[in-house]
Design an enzyme around this catalytic site. Structure first.
Site, PDB file in Angstrom:
ATOM      1  N   LYS A 195      24.552 -48.438  47.444  1.00 34.05           N
ATOM      2  CA  LYS A 195      22.925 -48.418  46.433  1.00 34.05           C
ATOM      3  C   LYS A 195      22.906 -49.417  45.257  1.00 34.05           C
ATOM      4  O   LYS A 195      23.805 -49.397  44.275  1.00 34.05           O
ATOM      5  CB  LYS A 195      22.052 -47.301  46.069  1.00 34.05           C
ATOM      6  CG  LYS A 195      20.354 -47.471  46.722  1.00 34.05           C
ATOM      7  CD  LYS A 195      20.190 -47.236  47.957  1.00 34.05           C
ATOM      8  CE  LYS A 195      18.818 -46.560  48.262  1.00 34.05           C
ATOM      9  NZ  LYS A 195      18.516 -46.547  49.413  1.00 34.05           N
ATOM     10  N   GLY A 243       2.187 -42.986  49.654  1.00 35.51           N
ATOM     11  CA  GLY A 243       2.616 -44.235  49.078  1.00 35.51           C
ATOM     12  C   GLY A 243       2.065 -45.374  50.808  1.00 35.51           C
ATOM     13  O   GLY A 243       2.176 -44.814  51.438  1.00 35.51           O
ATOM     14  N   TYR A 244       2.055 -46.241  50.619  1.00 34.19           N
ATOM     15  CA  TYR A 244       1.570 -47.249  51.355  1.00 34.19           C
ATOM     16  C   TYR A 244       2.461 -48.826  51.322  1.00 34.19           C
ATOM     17  O   TYR A 244       1.905 -49.535  51.564  1.00 34.19           O
ATOM     18  CB  TYR A 244       0.343 -47.587  51.519  1.00 34.19           C
ATOM     19  CG  TYR A 244      -0.393 -47.756  52.506  1.00 34.19           C
ATOM     20  CD1 TYR A 244      -0.912 -46.615  53.425  1.00 34.19           C
ATOM     21  CD2 TYR A 244      -1.297 -49.012  53.009  1.00 34.19           C
ATOM     22  CE1 TYR A 244      -1.380 -47.388  54.639  1.00 34.19           C
ATOM     23  CE2 TYR A 244      -2.233 -48.694  53.911  1.00 34.19           C
ATOM     24  CZ  TYR A 244      -1.909 -48.000  55.229  1.00 34.19           C
ATOM     25  OH  TYR A 244      -2.339 -48.339  56.055  1.00 34.19           O
ATOM     26  N   GLY A 245       3.948 -48.367  51.271  1.00 34.00           N
ATOM     27  CA  GLY A 245       4.597 -49.767  51.057  1.00 34.00           C
ATOM     28  C   GLY A 245       4.614 -49.862  52.352  1.00 34.00           C
ATOM     29  O   GLY A 245       4.047 -49.850  53.614  1.00 34.00           O
ATOM     30  N   ASN A 246       6.342 -50.298  53.383  1.00 31.74           N
ATOM     31  CA  ASN A 246       6.092 -51.027  53.858  1.00 31.74           C
ATOM     32  C   ASN A 246       6.688 -49.165  54.969  1.00 31.74           C
ATOM     33  O   ASN A 246       5.813 -49.251  56.335  1.00 31.74           O
ATOM     34  CB  ASN A 246       7.755 -51.136  54.516  1.00 31.74           C
ATOM     35  CG  ASN A 246       8.473 -51.691  55.288  1.00 31.74           C
ATOM     36  OD1 ASN A 246       9.024 -51.112  56.479  1.00 31.74           O
ATOM     37  ND2 ASN A 246       7.844 -52.911  56.024  1.00 31.74           N
ATOM     38  N   ALA A 247       6.839 -48.864  54.936  1.00 32.95           N
ATOM     39  CA  ALA A 247       7.306 -47.292  55.078  1.00 32.95           C
ATOM     40  C   ALA A 247       5.854 -46.544  56.114  1.00 32.95           C
ATOM     41  O   ALA A 247       5.973 -46.138  56.671  1.00 32.95           O
ATOM     42  CB  ALA A 247       8.148 -46.421  55.115  1.00 32.95           C
ATOM     43  N   GLY A 248       4.986 -46.360  54.966  1.00 33.68           N
ATOM     44  CA  GLY A 248       3.814 -45.899  54.694  1.00 33.68           C
ATOM     45  C   GLY A 248       3.284 -46.630  55.336  1.00 33.68           C
ATOM     46  O   GLY A 248       2.089 -45.326  56.311  1.00 33.68           O
ATOM     47  N   TYR A 249       2.409 -47.410  55.222  1.00 30.90           N
ATOM     48  CA  TYR A 249       1.888 -48.608  56.579  1.00 30.90           C
ATOM     49  C   TYR A 249       2.061 -48.480  57.831  1.00 30.90           C
ATOM     50  O   TYR A 249       1.290 -48.562  58.760  1.00 30.90           O
ATOM     51  CB  TYR A 249       1.835 -49.532  55.521  1.00 30.90           C
ATOM     52  CG  TYR A 249       1.493 -50.369  57.192  1.00 30.90           C
ATOM     53  CD1 TYR A 249       0.320 -50.490  57.155  1.00 30.90           C
ATOM     54  CD2 TYR A 249       2.346 -51.984  57.854  1.00 30.90           C
ATOM     55  CE1 TYR A 249      -0.208 -51.311  58.613  1.00 30.90           C
ATOM     56  CE2 TYR A 249       1.845 -52.246  58.450  1.00 30.90           C
ATOM     57  CZ  TYR A 249       0.672 -52.365  59.169  1.00 30.90           C
ATOM     58  OH  TYR A 249       0.364 -52.876  60.184  1.00 30.90           O
TER      59      TYR A 249
END
Ligand code: GLU
Length: 443
Positions: free
Chosen positions: A133, A245-251
């Site tokens: 990482k 969470g509404y980033g890439n994964a959340g959206y």
């Protein structure tokens, strides 16, 4: 003047304790040290597996890490020095793999924890990869595109000798995206004197990115939810869902849970807060609102709730898709969801895990639930090596197979050992890494 992260004495002195002390908005914030959490999880697994003490010790620490100072020319002409890290945790199974985060609260111990989880993540889906990482302490929301590009290129110059298509392959993570991956790939290729598309994944499709990579993390999570629902007898067409969470994964999770299963998304949130509507929230409207106003909280016709309230809603499926340490011993007793599908890395502390297990909540642990991202990253590496690209349906079909197999292997292991799903995932993944280390003669 804000404190330069490298001069922040709290960051330097205290980050190895069991909590981390961070400066946030001029205040000191205390949070559970994620690396300590990752080590505690491994310790529990080692005890159950009766791991040899030397093997256990080797798995508790990263094999290699680098700290870099990154001077970047800002738009106002000044030079700002950013702190960056790359941690290569274990490469017994193959080249190391894992994203790069750009985050104002990044710490070396967060990166170490995430590198450990990448090792277990690649192993649980049986990829021929190890775990790594990277992170840079910065706030991309306050930086121009030019500043971000210069920072991204500087980071690659600083870690150039350590990474490479058959050594260590970065990817996007929190607040990094395909454009940043394109700049990084370009910088590495220029230094190498030839195109090296395979040095990084999550690239834009015209530059060797894989079809399906943008939705892969959420898609993989959906496969595990589908399998869990079958096992638990939950009708997903009637299920309610809350997503933190509404980033890439959340959206993508909000979109897919509706389009694939017909479930109703009743709550979503981002770093500014959450929204709730028992009639359902349209994921596209929430996305539009976030891109226009910078947060989902400004969506009209919904109730405003806090991120904490979202976690405790009476829903069938809770999807933490933001940051670490949000489900703790304090709020775990009040979690009402039947399934917790962890699209985020490290959202649940070990104490909370035991509480959820006792309450009969089915947790799909992070490094299983969100392994779809790295699985399609691996497919991207394969396509880059072959210079032959697959259609999206082929990518998603292969992803489905990998995730379905991994889910059932973990479920079977957790039943066999009489432990919760996270430990089942640990036993599966650690077993594979230990086997590779033994075959190589390391232990
Ligand atoms: N950053 C993602 C993760 O945490 C993807 C890593 C990758 O694709 O290498 O799984």
């Amino acid at each position: 003047m804000p404190l330069c992260p490298m001069m922040d004495p709290l960051r330097l002195l205290l980050q190895k304790s069991c909590v981390e002390y961070l400066m946030k908005g001029g205040k000191v914030v205390v949070r559970r040290n994620p690396f300590e959490v990752a080590q505690a999880q491994l310790d529990e697994c080692a005890q159950i597996m009766k791991l040899d003490p030397g093997v256990h010790q080797l798995l508790r620490v990263p094999m290699r890490e680098i700290h870099v100072a990154l001077p970047v020319r800002m738009d106002d002409g000044s030079v700002k020095v950013f702190q960056g890290f790359r941690v290569q945790y274990n490469d017994a199974k193959g080249p190391t793999k894992g994203g790069i985060r750009f985050h104002p609260e990044e710490t070396i111990d967060t990166v170490r924890a995430l590198a450990a989880w990448m090792t277990w993540k690649c192993a649980v889906v049986d990829l021929p990869l190890g775990g790594a990482k990277g992170g840079v302490v910065c706030n991309p929301k306050e930086m121009s595109q030019g500043e971000l590009e210069r920072l991204s290129r500087e980071y690659i110059r600083a870690v150039y000798t350590l990474i490479g298509p058959d050594k260590d392959v970065p990817a996007p993570d929190v607040y990094t995206n395909p454009q940043i991956m394109a700049w990084m790939m370009d910088e590495y290729s220029k230094m190498a004197g030839k195109n090296q598309f395979g040095v990084i994944t999550g690239k834009p499709i015209p530059l060797g990115g894989s079809k399906g990579r943008d939705k892969a993390t959420a898609w993989g999570g959906m496969v595990t939810i589908r399998e869990a629902a079958k096992v638990l007898g939950i009708d997903l067409a009637k299920a309610t869902v809350a997503i933190q969470g509404y980033g890439n994964a959340g959206y993508h999770a909000a979109r897919l849970v509706r389009s694939l299963f017909g479930s109703k998304v009743v709550a979503v949130s981002d770093s500014k807060g959450g929204i709730f509507n028992p009639q359902g929230i349209d994921p596209e409207e929430a996305l539009k609102c976030k891109s226009e106003t910078s947060s989902v909280v400004n969506l009209p016709g919904v109730e405003r709730i806090s991120n904490e309230e979202l976690l405790e809603l009476e829903v069938d499926i809770l999807i933490p898709a933001a940051l670490e340490n949000v489900i703790t011993a304090e709020n775990a007793p009040r979690i009402k969801a039947k399934i917790v599908a962890e699209l985020a890395n490290g959202p649940t502390t070990p104490e909370a895990d035991s509480i959820l297990h006792q309450k009969g909540v089915h947790v799909i642990p992070d490094f299983l639930c969100n392994a779809g991202g790295v699985t399609v990253s691996y497919f991207e590496m394969v396509q880059n090596f072959y210079m032959y690209y697959w259609e999206e349906d082929e990518v998603l079909e292969r992803l489905d197979k990998k995730m379905t197999t991994a889910y059932h292997t973990v479920l079977e292991t957790s039943k066999r050992y009489g432990v919760h799903m996270r430990l089942g995932a640990y036993i599966t993944a650690v077993g594979r890494v230990v086997e590779a280390m033994k075959l190589r003669g390391w232990v």
